[in-house]
Every structure is written in C-alpha cells, then in structure tokens.
Design an enzyme around this catalytic site. Structure first.
Site, PDB file in Angstrom:
ATOM      1  N   CYS A   1     103.587  88.895  -1.620  1.00 41.34           N
ATOM      2  CA  CYS A   1     105.507  88.518  -2.340  1.00 41.34           C
ATOM      3  C   CYS A   1     104.950  89.125  -3.010  1.00 41.34           C
ATOM      4  O   CYS A   1     104.475  89.800  -4.178  1.00 41.34           O
ATOM      5  CB  CYS A   1     105.206  87.187  -1.793  1.00 41.34           C
TER       6      CYS A   1
ATOM      7  N   CYS B   1     103.182  87.949  -6.229  1.00 42.04           N
ATOM      8  CA  CYS B   1     102.395  88.292  -6.217  1.00 42.04           C
ATOM      9  C   CYS B   1     101.524  89.545  -6.684  1.00 42.04           C
ATOM     10  O   CYS B   1     101.068  90.280  -7.540  1.00 42.04           O
ATOM     11  CB  CYS B   1     101.772  87.859  -4.707  1.00 42.04           C
TER      12      CYS B   1
ATOM     13  N   GLU C   1      97.501  84.557  -4.196  1.00 49.55           N
ATOM     14  CA  GLU C   1      97.053  85.215  -5.050  1.00 49.55           C
ATOM     15  C   GLU C   1      96.480  85.315  -6.239  1.00 49.55           C
ATOM     16  O   GLU C   1      95.683  85.074  -7.341  1.00 49.55           O
ATOM     17  CB  GLU C   1      97.895  86.409  -4.371  1.00 49.55           C
TER      18      GLU C   1
ATOM     19  N   HIS D   1     100.497  80.192  -5.924  1.00 48.05           N
ATOM     20  CA  HIS D   1     100.389  81.833  -4.287  1.00 48.05           C
ATOM     21  C   HIS D   1      98.715  81.599  -4.849  1.00 48.05           C
ATOM     22  O   HIS D   1      98.093  81.502  -5.897  1.00 48.05           O
ATOM     23  CB  HIS D   1     100.801  82.532  -3.909  1.00 48.05           C
TER      24      HIS D   1
END
Length: 164
Positions: free
Chosen positions: A91, A94, A63, A61
């Site tokens: 999420c 993250c 992040e 992801h």
C-alpha cells in the site's frame, strides 16, 4: 541488481516465506492475509505477517513489520542492498517505508486492487505510480507466485474474517 536477478530470487525462498507468514493469519484471524520477507542477497533477514488486529495498530502491515525487524537485526535504518517480497503489492504507507529504508527492489504477488476487492480499505495507487510520482528508483516485479498469492486471498475470503 537487475530485474532478471530480482525475479529469480523473488521466485524462491523470499516469496515462499512471505506466503508462510501470511498463512499464519488464516489460522489465527488476528491480522490480514498478508506476509512479507526482507532479503539481503540470498539470505532472509526478516519475515513478518500483518498484525494490525492483534496489536490494535494500523501501521502493523506485514511490510512495515518486516522492515522494522530487518533494521533491528542489521543494526541500521539503511536497508539498501535488500529486497522485500510481499504477498500483495505494498500500500502507499508501506511503499513509503520501503522508499525511506532504501530497499532496492519490491517483489509481490497480487495487486492492491485484489485486496480492495475483498473489502480492505486500500488506496488503490500502484507502486509504479508511486515510484514515478516520488522519483524513486526501487525496482518493482509483480505477479510472482501469483497463483499461490491469489489462493491465499480466496482462502481468506472463504473464512469471512474481519477486514479493515
């Protein structure tokens, strides 16, 4: 770092850089419409985009990619004193990475539920709930450059690219 200072910094270079990273995926179609940027003070330390599809790695992801790059560049796993700007609310995975890195503040545009509405398999637990349940102290500012972040998601939806 107080909330007003986070909002002021989050409204500027960090969020715009996160948006620019996310837009790269609109052209390449090899990751989701998400970007992130780690700042220390007013200095951008790292910026990254979602590369889940490109790397065939569900942990890539935006992040997490930005945190990994920031840690390498700063030579430490401890990112206290840093802020992360991200186009969509992190999420739970993250958020946990942000917590473990010791990042002081999260600044985001759209909410997790916005990505879920596009079909992304999001666990729709808000960062505020995660902070409360985990006893964390990270400051959270949402809705920054919201129109631009929503526009990014609408553009992604119009391209009918893969979701995961």
């Amino acid at each position: 770092m107080g909330t007003a200072k986070v909002e002021q910094r989050g409204d500027a270079a960090g969020m715009r850089r996160a948006l620019a990273e996310a837009r790269r995926n609109l052209r390449r179609a090899d990751g989701g419409p998400f970007g992130a940027c780690v700042l220390r003070g007013d200095r951008i330390v790292a910026a990254a985009r979602n590369t889940v599809l490109a790397r065939r790695d569900p942990t890539c992801h935006a992040e997490v990619n930005a945190i990994r790059l920031a840690a390498r560049r700063l030579g430490t796993h401890d990112l206290s004193g840093c802020m992360i700007c991200t186009t969509t609310e992190p999420c739970p995975m993250c958020f946990a990475a942000i917590h473990w890195a010791g990042i002081d503040a999260i600044v985001f545009g759209t909410r997790i539920a916005d990505a879920a509405r596009l079909g992304f398999r999001e666990l729709t637990v808000s960062n505020r709930t995660l902070r409360r349940l985990g006893g964390g102290a990270v400051r959270i500012v949402g809705g920054v450059l919201l129109a631009e972040c929503r526009g990014l998601l609408r553009e992604w939806e119009g391209l009918r690219l893969p979701v995961y």
